[in-house]
Design a protein around this motif. Structure first.
Motif, mmCIF file in Angstrom:
data_model
loop_
_atom_site.group_PDB
_atom_site.id
_atom_site.type_symbol
_atom_site.label_atom_id
_atom_site.label_comp_id
_atom_site.label_asym_id
_atom_site.label_seq_id
_atom_site.Cartn_x
_atom_site.Cartn_y
_atom_site.Cartn_z
ATOM 1 N N THR A 83 41.129 31.133 34.538
ATOM 2 C CA THR A 83 41.089 31.715 35.879
ATOM 3 C C THR A 83 42.461 32.302 36.210
ATOM 4 O O THR A 83 43.495 31.829 35.731
ATOM 5 N N VAL A 84 42.480 33.327 37.055
ATOM 6 C CA VAL A 84 43.736 33.898 37.526
ATOM 7 C C VAL A 84 43.861 33.637 39.018
ATOM 8 O O VAL A 84 42.956 33.987 39.797
ATOM 9 N N LEU A 85 44.949 32.998 39.420
ATOM 10 C CA LEU A 85 45.265 32.770 40.833
ATOM 11 C C LEU A 85 46.263 33.829 41.269
ATOM 12 O O LEU A 85 47.346 33.955 40.679
ATOM 13 N N VAL A 86 45.904 34.595 42.290
ATOM 14 C CA VAL A 86 46.745 35.685 42.796
ATOM 15 C C VAL A 86 47.067 35.376 44.251
ATOM 16 O O VAL A 86 46.177 35.394 45.108
ATOM 17 N N ASP A 87 48.329 35.088 44.527
ATOM 18 C CA ASP A 87 48.708 34.784 45.905
ATOM 19 C C ASP A 87 49.430 35.968 46.529
ATOM 20 O O ASP A 87 50.441 36.437 46.008
ATOM 21 N N VAL A 88 48.908 36.438 47.682
ATOM 22 C CA VAL A 88 49.486 37.602 48.348
ATOM 23 C C VAL A 88 50.313 37.205 49.572
ATOM 24 O O VAL A 88 50.763 38.063 50.328
ATOM 25 N N SER A 89 50.528 35.895 49.760
ATOM 26 C CA SER A 89 51.271 35.411 50.918
ATOM 27 C C SER A 89 52.761 35.721 50.791
ATOM 28 O O SER A 89 53.267 36.044 49.721
ATOM 29 N N THR A 90 53.464 35.580 51.926
ATOM 30 C CA THR A 90 54.927 35.642 51.913
ATOM 31 C C THR A 90 55.440 34.216 52.051
ATOM 32 O O THR A 90 55.355 33.617 53.128
ATOM 33 N N VAL A 91 55.944 33.680 50.947
ATOM 34 C CA VAL A 91 56.387 32.288 50.913
ATOM 35 C C VAL A 91 57.713 32.211 50.171
ATOM 36 O O VAL A 91 58.196 33.194 49.606
ATOM 37 N N SER A 92 58.287 31.014 50.144
ATOM 38 C CA SER A 92 59.589 30.844 49.494
ATOM 39 C C SER A 92 59.453 30.840 47.982
ATOM 40 O O SER A 92 58.428 30.405 47.435
ATOM 41 N N ALA A 124 36.744 27.846 43.931
ATOM 42 C CA ALA A 124 37.459 27.982 42.658
ATOM 43 C C ALA A 124 36.560 27.717 41.461
ATOM 44 O O ALA A 124 36.742 28.327 40.393
ATOM 45 N N ALA A 125 35.601 26.840 41.619
ATOM 46 C CA ALA A 125 34.730 26.481 40.499
ATOM 47 C C ALA A 125 33.836 27.625 40.054
ATOM 48 O O ALA A 125 33.329 27.619 38.926
ATOM 49 N N GLN A 126 33.637 28.640 40.915
ATOM 50 C CA GLN A 126 32.720 29.726 40.569
ATOM 51 C C GLN A 126 33.397 31.087 40.491
ATOM 52 O O GLN A 126 32.718 32.110 40.413
ATOM 53 N N ALA A 127 34.727 31.127 40.491
ATOM 54 C CA ALA A 127 35.433 32.412 40.519
ATOM 55 C C ALA A 127 36.291 32.601 39.281
ATOM 56 O O ALA A 127 36.867 31.651 38.750
ATOM 57 N N ASP A 128 36.367 33.845 38.821
ATOM 58 C CA ASP A 128 37.280 34.202 37.727
ATOM 59 C C ASP A 128 38.657 34.561 38.265
ATOM 60 O O ASP A 128 39.664 34.380 37.578
ATOM 61 N N VAL A 129 38.691 35.117 39.463
ATOM 62 C CA VAL A 129 39.935 35.515 40.120
ATOM 63 C C VAL A 129 39.920 34.919 41.521
ATOM 64 O O VAL A 129 38.972 35.124 42.278
ATOM 65 N N VAL A 130 40.969 34.177 41.871
ATOM 66 C CA VAL A 130 41.098 33.587 43.201
ATOM 67 C C VAL A 130 42.303 34.214 43.887
ATOM 68 O O VAL A 130 43.430 34.125 43.392
ATOM 69 N N LEU A 131 42.054 34.883 45.006
ATOM 70 C CA LEU A 131 43.140 35.433 45.807
ATOM 71 C C LEU A 131 43.363 34.531 47.013
ATOM 72 O O LEU A 131 42.400 34.048 47.620
ATOM 73 N N THR A 132 44.624 34.315 47.361
ATOM 74 C CA THR A 132 44.965 33.517 48.536
ATOM 75 C C THR A 132 45.882 34.315 49.440
ATOM 76 O O THR A 132 46.807 34.985 48.975
ATOM 77 N N SER A 133 45.605 34.237 50.749
ATOM 78 C CA SER A 133 46.444 34.871 51.763
ATOM 79 C C SER A 133 46.680 33.828 52.844
ATOM 80 O O SER A 133 45.813 33.600 53.698
ATOM 81 N N LEU A 134 47.856 33.197 52.813
ATOM 82 C CA LEU A 134 48.093 32.000 53.616
ATOM 83 C C LEU A 134 49.382 32.126 54.416
ATOM 84 O O LEU A 134 50.225 32.983 54.137
#
Length: 289
Positions: A81-90, A50-60
């Protein structure tokens, strides 16, 4: 990219093929190391990434994984920074991440996807996104490098609900296909003939055609496991309770999925509902006096 399971690894490959400088992290480091020959940089921790990224994608995998990883990312991410989560969560877990992201001055996009690893690798993935449109505009080129379709459905947790609704429909379609095939075979209709008619009829959705070959070959290797489908139907029922609505078919489907899991189909593809139903019919026939 954090989370290099079947979906996360396929997404990472698409980004590398598109020429992005990609930093990867996974709880099991060997999955991250496997991408080094393709140009990925391996981070030892989520914070380091996270410290070196402009965009963080998560797939969890689930709510707990998302909240745990997001906390680490948000502690280390730079403002903007932009956090983009592609997981299926509640929706509830996602809303808690949204609150933490706002406090960290990190834009947060809920971006669950429609498709499986094969769809990702073919370049056909669909994103269902909610969050600030300005954040989406910033990262849309990244998403379009993965898949061609991006639906913006709201500002908050709407994308989570849309994804659960889509998976509910897919699960119910798998159940209805399985029951139709059991009915057909039990009445002397060949599976191949029934699937051919299904595919060219009013119910011939892409899903029917997509699963035809696997059903003909009795191939239940997982593109999406029975356990994951049961998890998503449970999430849909929890969302329905929160919204004050009833989903009677979803309640029945969850029962069928749990029974199939108890019968040993947890790690098989969810279309193994057909095999499970067929097995039950055979067992019932064996005990008839």
């Amino acid at each position: 990219m954090i989370g290099l399971g079947n979906m996360g690894a396929a997404i990472a490959e698409r980004l590398l093929d598109a020429g992005y400088a990609l930093v990867v992290h996974n709880r099991s480091p060997e999955k991250a190391v496997a991408l080094e020959p393709r140009g990925a940089i391996v981070a030892g921790t989520a914070e380091e990434l996270a410290a070196q990224a402009d965009v963080v994608l998560t797939s969890l995998a689930d709510d707990d994984a998302l909240e745990s990883v997001a906390a680490k990312v948000l502690d280390a991410a730079r403002p903007g920074t932009v956090l983009v989560d592609v997981s299926t969560v509640s929706p509830d877990a996602s809303a808690r991440v949204a609150s933490r992201a706002e406090a960290a001055q990190v834009a947060y996009l809920r971006a669950p996807v429609s498709g499986n690893p094969g769809v990702v690798r073919a370049g056909n993935l669909t994103f269902i996104v909610s969050g600030a449109r300005e954040a989406l505009e910033k990262v849309e080129p990244v998403l379009l490098a993965i898949g061609p379709t991006v639906h913006h459905v709201g500002q908050e947790e709407q994308a989570r609900v849309v994804k659960l609704a889509i998976n509910l429909m897919i699960g119910l379609l798998a159940q209805s296909m399985s029951e139709a095939l059991v009915l057909g075979e039990g009445s002397g209709v060949s599976r191949a003939a029934l699937l051919e008619v299904m595919g060219s009829s009013a119910v011939g959705a892409p899903f029917v055609k997509y699963k035809t070959d696997a059903l003909l070959r009795d191939d239940y290797s997982a593109t999406f496991t029975m356990s994951l489908m049961e998890k998503d139907i449970d999430l849909a029922l929890r969302a329905a309770e929160h919204a004050g609505v009833q989903l009677p078919l979803a309640e029945q489907l969850e029962g069928h999925l749990r029974a199939a899991i108890d019968a040993g189909y947890a790690d098989d593809d969810f279309i193994a509902l057909f095999q499970f139903l067929r097995q039950r019919v055979q067992l019932d026939q064996e005990v008839v006096p």
